[in-house]
Design an enzyme around this catalytic site. Sequence first.
Site, PDB file in Angstrom:
ATOM      1  N   GLN A 178       0.976  -1.161   0.052  1.00  0.00           N
ATOM      2  CA  GLN A 178      -0.116  -0.135  -0.154  1.00  0.00           C
ATOM      3  C   GLN A 178       0.868   1.452  -0.090  1.00  0.00           C
ATOM      4  O   GLN A 178       0.221   1.677   0.461  1.00  0.00           O
ATOM      5  CB  GLN A 178      -0.903   0.237   1.395  1.00  0.00           C
ATOM      6  N   ASN A 179       2.106   0.811   0.286  1.00  0.00           N
ATOM      7  CA  ASN A 179       3.113   1.767   0.513  1.00  0.00           C
ATOM      8  C   ASN A 179       3.908   2.593  -1.190  1.00  0.00           C
ATOM      9  O   ASN A 179       3.547   2.072  -1.546  1.00  0.00           O
ATOM     10  CB  ASN A 179       4.492   1.987   1.142  1.00  0.00           C
ATOM     11  N   VAL A 180       3.563   4.383  -1.000  1.00  0.00           N
ATOM     12  CA  VAL A 180       3.631   4.322  -1.934  1.00  0.00           C
ATOM     13  C   VAL A 180       5.096   5.550  -2.370  1.00  0.00           C
ATOM     14  O   VAL A 180       5.916   6.084  -3.164  1.00  0.00           O
ATOM     15  CB  VAL A 180       2.676   5.818  -2.455  1.00  0.00           C
ATOM     16  N   HIS A 239      -1.132   1.712  -3.903  1.00  0.00           N
ATOM     17  CA  HIS A 239      -1.482   3.224  -4.187  1.00  0.00           C
ATOM     18  C   HIS A 239      -0.620   3.826  -4.712  1.00  0.00           C
ATOM     19  O   HIS A 239      -1.077   4.657  -5.099  1.00  0.00           O
ATOM     20  CB  HIS A 239      -1.598   3.458  -2.967  1.00  0.00           C
ATOM     21  N   CYS A 266      -0.811  13.733 -15.112  1.00  0.00           N
ATOM     22  CA  CYS A 266      -1.394  14.898 -15.600  1.00  0.00           C
ATOM     23  C   CYS A 266      -2.811  14.753 -15.011  1.00  0.00           C
ATOM     24  O   CYS A 266      -3.316  13.737 -14.682  1.00  0.00           O
ATOM     25  CB  CYS A 266      -1.455  14.432 -17.461  1.00  0.00           C
ATOM     26  N   GLY A 299       3.206  -4.209   9.075  1.00  0.00           N
ATOM     27  CA  GLY A 299       3.012  -2.981   9.556  1.00  0.00           C
ATOM     28  C   GLY A 299       1.319  -1.728   8.675  1.00  0.00           C
ATOM     29  O   GLY A 299       1.918  -0.984   7.858  1.00  0.00           O
ATOM     30  N   THR A 300       0.556  -3.043   8.837  1.00  0.00           N
ATOM     31  CA  THR A 300      -0.980  -2.377   8.319  1.00  0.00           C
ATOM     32  C   THR A 300      -1.884  -1.829   9.335  1.00  0.00           C
ATOM     33  O   THR A 300      -1.774  -3.124   9.774  1.00  0.00           O
ATOM     34  CB  THR A 300      -1.076  -2.913   7.027  1.00  0.00           C
ATOM     35  N   SER A 301      -2.518  -0.894   9.124  1.00  0.00           N
ATOM     36  CA  SER A 301      -3.878  -0.794  10.260  1.00  0.00           C
ATOM     37  C   SER A 301      -4.981  -1.247  10.208  1.00  0.00           C
ATOM     38  O   SER A 301      -6.080  -1.681  10.354  1.00  0.00           O
ATOM     39  CB  SER A 301      -4.223   0.272  10.804  1.00  0.00           C
ATOM     40  N   PRO A 332       3.233  -4.343  16.293  1.00  0.00           N
ATOM     41  CA  PRO A 332       3.829  -3.517  17.264  1.00  0.00           C
ATOM     42  C   PRO A 332       2.124  -3.751  17.898  1.00  0.00           C
ATOM     43  O   PRO A 332       2.004  -3.970  19.412  1.00  0.00           O
ATOM     44  CB  PRO A 332       4.359  -2.635  17.635  1.00  0.00           C
TER      45      PRO A 332
END
Length: 257
Positions: free
Chosen positions: A105-107, A123, A131, A194-196, A221
């Site tokens: 999901q990281n950009v 994402h 454009c 590492g994702t909610s 965590p």
Amino acid sequence: MATAIKIPAQLCQALLAADGILVLTGAGTSAESGVPTFRDAQTGLWEKFRPEDLATPQAFQADPENVWAWYQWRRELVLKARPNAGHLALASLQELLPGLMIVTQNVDGLHQRGGARQVIELHGNILRSVCSVTGRLISAEQLPADGPQPPPSPHHPAGLARPDVVWFGEALPAIALNQAMEAAERCDVCLSIGTSAMVEPAASLPRMAHFNGARVVEINPAGTPLAQIAHWSLSDTSATVLPALADSLKKLIAQSG
Ligand code: BV8
């Protein structure tokens, strides 16, 4: 000295026996590279904004300069960031486990900079610009030097440059989403790292995997809604767990000769 995390032997066996492994990552995997997670409180200039309010076509329409400046700030952060031990370990897991697919999901492109070969970016990527009217890629050469205003697009007289990311309310890239959903339907193990697990449709991927009989592993965590379906929950950071997981697998592979 941090205590080494204990990786369940059954998890290693499940990964080694798996034909397909889906890895879904979120902003937490870049936290140890100094890139703030999406739901961290914003800092500095942006502390009065919520990302969800800035990462939308409406926000860009209403105030292109403010949204463009936010992305320029994040781009600088990402360019200064370096892949962390979790990114590097995930790339080595991809070598060890041929059926492992990384969907992020990281950009920020840090998986690729950390050596991961094929990464599916659900994402988009903050380092690319498109454009705002045609969606066509704008190369770095076509963008004037940095300035506060989003530069005009070379592809359409009414277009502006905008980051090549999926904003809230925008559809995800169809090919990437289909590849991710196919992987969720076929995988034997799904690692959610590492994702909610709040943003759809990405958050549904581990649930789809679980529905199709895969074992779900959560590395975070903190607790998330996925805890109810996770077969294993490893409550530590990705930069701690992933190197330990890679080491455990390498030892098992060496023992089995
Ligand atoms: C769409 C790019 C339809 C931009 C992003 C109500 C219910 C369900 C869905 C919706 C709803 N209302 C609206 C929706 C849809 C909406 C949505 O899901 N909203 C949410 C807020 C409820 N989704 C959309 O709009 C999507 N599009 O639905 O389109 C459509 C279809 C056809 C045609 C037209 C339209 C688009 C979603 C994509 C949005 N863009 N990013 C940018 O980055 O600027 S999403 C954004 O959130 C980031 O990509 C981020 O990755 C993603 C998810 O967040 P996380 O990665 O999980 O990050 P977060 O900070 O939340 O959590 C970090 C976690 O890491 C924490 O759990 C923490 O404990 C952990 N952690 C911290 N440190 C570490 C760690 N873990 C491990 N190690 C550590 N060291």
